[in-house]
Design an enzyme around this catalytic site. Structure first.
Site, PDB file in Angstrom:
ATOM      1  N   HIS A  33       0.840  -1.214   0.000  1.00  0.00           N
ATOM      2  CA  HIS A  33       0.000   0.000   0.000  1.00  0.00           C
ATOM      3  C   HIS A  33       0.868   1.255   0.000  1.00  0.00           C
ATOM      4  O   HIS A  33       0.553   2.246  -0.665  1.00  0.00           O
ATOM      5  CB  HIS A  33      -0.899   0.025   1.243  1.00  0.00           C
ATOM      6  CG  HIS A  33      -1.909  -1.073   1.290  1.00  0.00           C
ATOM      7  ND1 HIS A  33      -1.814  -2.128   2.164  1.00  0.00           N
ATOM      8  CD2 HIS A  33      -3.050  -1.273   0.581  1.00  0.00           C
ATOM      9  CE1 HIS A  33      -2.840  -2.938   1.992  1.00  0.00           C
ATOM     10  NE2 HIS A  33      -3.614  -2.450   1.047  1.00  0.00           N
ATOM     11  N   LYS A 145      -1.030  -4.077  -9.044  1.00  0.00           N
ATOM     12  CA  LYS A 145      -1.195  -5.158 -10.021  1.00  0.00           C
ATOM     13  C   LYS A 145      -1.437  -6.500  -9.339  1.00  0.00           C
ATOM     14  O   LYS A 145      -1.748  -7.479  -9.994  1.00  0.00           O
ATOM     15  CB  LYS A 145       0.061  -5.266 -10.881  1.00  0.00           C
ATOM     16  CG  LYS A 145       0.166  -4.238 -11.979  1.00  0.00           C
ATOM     17  CD  LYS A 145       1.252  -4.688 -12.924  1.00  0.00           C
ATOM     18  CE  LYS A 145       1.469  -3.720 -14.041  1.00  0.00           C
ATOM     19  NZ  LYS A 145       2.536  -4.199 -14.941  1.00  0.00           N
ATOM     20  N   SER A 183      -2.847  -8.194   2.886  1.00  0.00           N
ATOM     21  CA  SER A 183      -3.363  -8.122   4.252  1.00  0.00           C
ATOM     22  C   SER A 183      -3.729  -9.515   4.755  1.00  0.00           C
ATOM     23  O   SER A 183      -3.644  -9.786   5.954  1.00  0.00           O
ATOM     24  CB  SER A 183      -4.605  -7.224   4.297  1.00  0.00           C
ATOM     25  OG  SER A 183      -4.248  -5.940   3.849  1.00  0.00           O
TER      26      SER A 183
END
Ligand code: PAF
Length: 281
Positions: A33, A145, A183
């Site tokens: 992120h 991506k 995550s």
């Protein structure tokens, strides 16, 4: 970094600058992120990140309830990465009424691969992303991506609805052993975490073998072998497949002959945890 939780505060904060780059997330942030934020900053744009765990894109038996909510830590990470504004709405802000109007993505793109394994998933994604686009009205939006099919669907949505938003794609960030950051990696036990790079390794092996196939049946056999090999390692794969990069359809004999740009995509469950990954080839 300013943090806002309501649409009216968001709009007030956005008015102070122009040409925003949006980084949409569901939180529980990791280096992948932060790479999206870094790319957004490179555009020279003020950066707004959103954190919202979007119920609409989870199936009834999926991990919506246990999806990690780590807002305080996420906000610190975003501030450290140079994000200017964080929009963290709760469900009442995002969906003040039941969201009965939806974006319906093209089933040719959204009904295959992850869309086949997770019915309704991409409808939930496109609906919330369209809503975020309307709320933020960004000049740019940055996506990883790692969610290759999601990226392609959002690009198509932006084209087909003539949205004036530049969609920017960022390469997948990997751990040293090849595992794509996600995550959901946090769900893995230590033993599963050791085993998890097998998915990336399987995609690399498939990419090599698939490029030697000269006909679609040969390719299908290579894909089947890759799936069985991963199964033998204890995974429950949904798919492992070489597809055309442009539309994620299977490669035709002509595509194989002319080495049309491809991407191998895979999704597989290790214990309770479903991981996805891909590799352009
Ligand atoms: O990629 C994600 O994290 C989510 O699908 C997104 C784009 C934030 C929509 O909820």
């Amino acid at each position: 970094m300013q943090t806002v939780h309501t649409l009216s505060d968001l709009r007030a904060a956005l008015r102070l600058r122009s040409g925003w780059a949006l980084v949409p997330t569901m939180g529980n942030l990791h280096a992948g992120h932060l790479g999206l934020v870094a790319r957004a900053r490179e555009l020279g744009a003020p950066v707004v990140a959103s954190i919202f765990v979007n119920r609409l894109q989870f199936g009834p038996n999926e991990d919506f309830d246990r999806y990690p909510r780590t807002l305080q830590r996420d906000a610190e990470m975003l501030a450290g990465a140079g994000c200017d504004l964080l929009f963290a709405p709760d469900e009442a802000q995002m969906y003040p009424q039941p969201q009965t109007f939806r974006v319906l993505p093209d089933p040719a793109l959204a009904g295959i691969l992850d869309g086949a394994a997770r019915p309704g998933h991409f409808e939930g994604v496109t609906t919330v992303v369209m809503k975020l686009f309307h709320m933020v009205q960004p000049a740019h939006a940055v996506f990883g991506k790692k969610d290759y099919q999601q990226l392609l669907i959002i690009r198509r949505m932006v084209e087909q609805f003539a949205l004036d938003i530049d969609i920017v794609a960022v390469e997948t960030v990997r751990a040293e052993d090849g595992l794509a950051l996600s995550s959901r990696n946090g769900y893995l036990t230590p033993a599963q975490r050791q085993q998890a790079p097998q998915l990336h390794a399987a995609l690399r092996a498939l990419a090599q073998a698939a490029r030697r196939a000269t006909t679609p049946p040969e390719l299908a056999a290579v894909e089947r072998d890759a799936l069985l090999a991963l199964q033998r390692q204890g995974w429950a794969p949904d798919y492992l497949s070489l597809r055309r990069r442009s539309d994620l359809q299977p490669l035709s004999a002509d595509d194989l002959l002319h080495a049309t740009p491809g991407v191998v995509l895979g999704a597989a469950r290790l214990g309770q945890t479903r991981l996805i990954d891909n590799l352009e080839c």
